[in-house]
Write a protein that holds these residues in place. Sequence first.
Motif, short mmCIF file in Angstrom:
data_model
loop_
_atom_site.label_atom_id
_atom_site.label_comp_id
_atom_site.label_asym_id
_atom_site.label_seq_id
_atom_site.Cartn_x
_atom_site.Cartn_y
_atom_site.Cartn_z
N VAL A 49 -8.95 10.92 -0.64
CA VAL A 49 -9.82 11.71 0.23
C VAL A 49 -10.69 10.78 1.09
O VAL A 49 -10.89 11.03 2.27
CB VAL A 49 -10.68 12.69 -0.59
N VAL A 50 -11.17 9.69 0.50
CA VAL A 50 -11.99 8.74 1.26
C VAL A 50 -11.16 8.14 2.40
O VAL A 50 -11.62 8.05 3.54
CB VAL A 50 -12.56 7.64 0.34
N ARG A 51 -9.92 7.74 2.10
CA ARG A 51 -9.04 7.20 3.15
C ARG A 51 -8.73 8.27 4.20
O ARG A 51 -8.67 7.97 5.41
CB ARG A 51 -7.77 6.64 2.54
N LEU A 52 -8.53 9.50 3.77
CA LEU A 52 -8.29 10.60 4.71
C LEU A 52 -9.47 10.77 5.66
O LEU A 52 -9.29 10.89 6.87
CB LEU A 52 -8.05 11.91 3.95
N LEU A 53 -10.68 10.77 5.11
CA LEU A 53 -11.87 10.95 5.95
C LEU A 53 -12.03 9.81 6.94
O LEU A 53 -12.41 10.03 8.09
CB LEU A 53 -13.11 11.08 5.08
N LYS A 54 -11.75 8.59 6.51
CA LYS A 54 -11.83 7.44 7.41
C LYS A 54 -10.82 7.60 8.55
O LYS A 54 -11.15 7.36 9.71
CB LYS A 54 -11.56 6.15 6.63
#
Length: 139
Positions: A49-54
Amino acid sequence: MSEWWQVVVGVVGGLVLFWLVLVLVLWFEQRKHSGRASLVDLLRLAPDVVRLLKRLASDSSVPIGVRIWLGVLLVYLISPIDLIPDFIPVLGYADDALVVAIALRFATRRAGSDSITKHWPGTPAGLAAVLRLAGLPSS
């Protein structure tokens, strides 16, 4: 120096609490559906999710409103000012988790399932869980 460490511990604690709440919510949610995600998929969901948001925040084709929401979310998480101070046990981190959940749901719904699918770095089961939690149809 001690204030700096309190901020770091607060941010990390909030993210860990958010991760645990997310895994718990997904575990309950996935029991309702036939395409179940494994525990490994759920545990690696937070980094995905963190990579998706970035990726969403850096994509110029994603609406500017979504990118602004993601920036505001980051500023809120880094900021020492909270709705409920972090030194209050459980509630101090719970408000961070709630704000993150609301902001993520808003941002993912505005970005749309096509953008989420395009930028998703994880497994198909993890993508299905995120789309289901955001209330978006699977593409």
